[in-house]
Design an enzyme around this catalytic site. Structure first.
Site, PDB file in Angstrom:
ATOM      1  CG  HIS A  37     -14.565  -6.439   1.448  1.00  0.00           C
ATOM      2  ND1 HIS A  37     -13.382  -6.209   0.792  1.00  0.00           N
ATOM      3  CD2 HIS A  37     -15.493  -6.641   0.484  1.00  0.00           C
ATOM      4  CE1 HIS A  37     -13.584  -6.254  -0.527  1.00  0.00           C
ATOM      5  NE2 HIS A  37     -14.863  -6.509  -0.731  1.00  0.00           N
ATOM      6  CB  CYS A  88     -25.835 -19.762  17.620  1.00  0.00           C
ATOM      7  SG  CYS A  88     -24.496 -18.841  18.420  1.00  0.00           S
TER       8      CYS A  88
HETATM    9  N1  APR Z   1      -1.477   5.479   0.681  1.00  0.00           N
HETATM   10  C1  APR Z   1      -2.346   5.199  -0.325  1.00  0.00           C
HETATM   11  N2  APR Z   1      -2.304   4.070  -1.042  1.00  0.00           N
HETATM   12  C2  APR Z   1      -1.340   3.185  -0.754  1.00  0.00           C
HETATM   13  C3  APR Z   1      -0.400   3.393   0.279  1.00  0.00           C
HETATM   14  C4  APR Z   1      -0.483   4.606   1.013  1.00  0.00           C
HETATM   15  N3  APR Z   1       0.364   4.897   2.005  1.00  0.00           N
HETATM   16  N4  APR Z   1       0.428   2.318   0.336  1.00  0.00           N
HETATM   17  C5  APR Z   1       0.005   1.465  -0.623  1.00  0.00           C
HETATM   18  N5  APR Z   1      -1.058   1.986  -1.291  1.00  0.00           N
HETATM   19  C6  APR Z   1      -1.850   1.410  -2.392  1.00  0.00           C
HETATM   20  C7  APR Z   1      -1.129   0.415  -3.269  1.00  0.00           C
HETATM   21  O1  APR Z   1      -0.404   1.089  -4.305  1.00  0.00           O
HETATM   22  C8  APR Z   1      -2.307  -0.401  -3.815  1.00  0.00           C
HETATM   23  O2  APR Z   1      -2.828   0.176  -4.996  1.00  0.00           O
HETATM   24  O3  APR Z   1      -2.900   0.690  -1.791  1.00  0.00           O
HETATM   25  C9  APR Z   1      -3.355  -0.313  -2.702  1.00  0.00           C
HETATM   26  C10 APR Z   1      -3.571  -1.597  -1.925  1.00  0.00           C
HETATM   27  O4  APR Z   1      -4.111  -2.566  -2.781  1.00  0.00           O
HETATM   28  P1  APR Z   1      -4.585  -3.999  -2.235  1.00  0.00           P
HETATM   29  O5  APR Z   1      -3.541  -4.559  -1.336  1.00  0.00           O
HETATM   30  O6  APR Z   1      -4.994  -4.806  -3.402  1.00  0.00           O
HETATM   31  O7  APR Z   1      -5.830  -3.627  -1.287  1.00  0.00           O
HETATM   32  P2  APR Z   1      -7.361  -3.441  -1.656  1.00  0.00           P
HETATM   33  O8  APR Z   1      -7.526  -2.766  -2.974  1.00  0.00           O
HETATM   34  O9  APR Z   1      -7.993  -2.796  -0.480  1.00  0.00           O
HETATM   35  O10 APR Z   1      -7.842  -4.928  -1.762  1.00  0.00           O
HETATM   36  C11 APR Z   1      -9.191  -5.195  -2.032  1.00  0.00           C
HETATM   37  O11 APR Z   1      -8.828  -7.540  -1.725  1.00  0.00           O
HETATM   38  O12 APR Z   1      -8.034  -9.507  -0.659  1.00  0.00           O
HETATM   39  C12 APR Z   1      -9.033  -8.571  -0.765  1.00  0.00           C
HETATM   40  O13 APR Z   1     -10.777  -8.400   0.770  1.00  0.00           O
HETATM   41  C13 APR Z   1      -9.486  -7.901   0.518  1.00  0.00           C
HETATM   42  O14 APR Z   1     -10.598  -5.764   0.800  1.00  0.00           O
HETATM   43  C14 APR Z   1      -9.514  -6.436   0.177  1.00  0.00           C
HETATM   44  C15 APR Z   1      -9.631  -6.442  -1.327  1.00  0.00           C
END
Ligand code: APR
Length: 255
Positions: free
Chosen positions: A124, A135
Site C-alpha cells: 500500500h 510531475c
Molecule cells: N498485535 C497484533 N495484532 C493486533 C494488535 C497487536 N498488538 N492490536 C490489534 N491487532 C489486530 C486487530 O485485532 C485487527 O485484526 O490488528 C488488526 C488491524 O486491522 P485493521 O485496522 O483493519 O488493519 P489492516 O488489516 O492492516 O487494514 C488493511 O485497510 O484502510 C485500509 O489501507 C488500509 O492497509 C490498510 C488496510
C-alpha cells in the site's frame, strides 16, 4: 482465551513448521504497529471510528484535498515520530537467521525497513514519501511543511499526496506481482495483525494455502481469516508472540 498449555503447544507447532520450511513470507497489517502508538484502522480506537474513511478515497481527495489533508496530517505526524517495536525487530531477526524470506506489508509506516528487514514489499505504498500528482516527483515527507494545507510541489506547484495507496487506487504493479509470487512460493505464511478485510491483500493467504502453504496467524482477536484459512492461530499481540517465536527459533539455530 485458551489455556496456557494449548498456547505453548500451538507455538511449538508453529516453530516446527517455520524451522522446516525453505521459504517463509509474512503478511503484516496495522496491528503490528499498534505498540508504536500508531492506531489501527478498524475496531475499538481505530482511525475509522474517529474519521470517515472517505478522506482516504482518491476521488474525495482530488475534490477536497484540504479536508483530506486535515486528517492525513494527523497520521503523518504520528508515523513520522514512530519507531519500530519488538515485533518489527523480531521479524528482522528472523530474516537474519534465515527464517523469513520476505514481508508483504499493508502498512505505510516504513517501520519494517527501519527495523532492518531487507526484503519488504510495500503493498500500500509508504507515507514517509509524498508524490506530486502533476510531475510525479517524490519527496521525503519530513521535508514538506504541513503548516498550510494542502501542500504543493516545491517545483511545479502540483498537489502533493502521501505516496500511499488510497481507496479507489490500484496496488503498485511491481508490489502486486512480487506479492503473488511470494504467496505462491512460500511454504509458511505468517499473517500478523491484519483484519483480513481489505482486498486484494486479504486474498494472499488463500493463494498461499492453495499452493500448499501453512498459514500461521498472530492476532489478539479472531478475524475472518481464522476459521477460513488459518491453520495455526496464535492468539495474542504481535509484540508478545513474535519474541517468543524468535527465542525458540534462535535455540534451534544455535543447537
Ligand atoms: N498485535 C497484533 N495484532 C493486533 C494488535 C497487536 N498488538 N492490536 C490489534 N491487532 C489486530 C486487530 O485485532 C485487527 O485484526 O490488528 C488488526 C488491524 O486491522 P485493521 O485496522 O483493519 O488493519 P489492516 O488489516 O492492516 O487494514 C488493511 O485497510 O484502510 C485500509 O489501507 C488500509 O492497509 C490498510 C488496510
Amino acid at each position: 482465551m485458551e489455556g496456557i498449555n494449548k498456547q505453548v503447544e500451538k507455538r511449538r507447532e508453529a516453530v516446527k513448521r517455520i524451522s522446516s520450511a525453505k521459504k517463509i513470507t509474512a503478511l503484516t497489517g496495522a496491528g503490528i504497529s499498534v505498540a508504536c502508538g500508531i492506531m489501527p484502522f478498524r475496531g475499538r480506537g481505530g482511525l475509522w471510528e474517529k474519521h470517515d474513511p472517505i478522506v482516504a478515497d482518491i476521488n474525495y481527495f482530488l475534490e477536497h484535498p484540504a479536508k483530506s489533508w486535515a486528517v492525513l496530517k494527523e497520521i503523518q505526524e504520528v508515523v513520522e515520530k514512530a519507531l519500530p517495536n519488538v515485533a518489527h525487530f523480531s521479524l528482522a531477526r528472523m530474516e537474519d537467521m534465515g527464517f523469513l524470506s520476505s514481508i508483504i506489508t499493508q502498512n505505510v509506516d516504513g517501520l519494517h525497513q527501519e527495523a532492518g528487514n531487507k526484503v519488504v514489499i510495500e503493498f500500500h505504498g509508504n507515507t514517509r514519501r509524498m508524490i506530486c500528482l502533476e510531475c510525479k516527483a517524490l519527496y521525503p515527507s519530513v521535508e514538506i511543511s504541513l503548516d498550510s494545507l494542502p501542500p504543493f510541489c516545491p517545483v511545479c506547484r502540483g498537489l502533493l499526496k502521501p505516496d500511499a495507496v488510497f481507496f479507489g487506487e490500484s496496488i503498485p504493479t511491481a508490489a502486486l506481482l512480487q506479492a503473488h509470487v511470494d504467496a505462491q512460493q512460500c511454504e509458511v505464511m505468517l499473517v500478523i495483525g491484519t483484519s483480513g478485510l481489505v482486498e486484494p491483500a486479504a486474498g494472499l493467504p488463500f493463494l498461499a494455502q492453495k499452493n500448499g502453504a501453512c498459514i500461521i496467524e498472530i492476532n489478539p482477536e479472531e478475524t475472518v481469516l481464522t476459521d477460513s484459512v488459518t491453520d495455526i492461530f496464535l492468539e495474542g499481540k504481535a509484540e508478545e508472540i513474535l519474541p517468543l517465536l524468535v527465542d525458540e527459533l534462535s535455540a534451534i539455530n544455535e543447537g
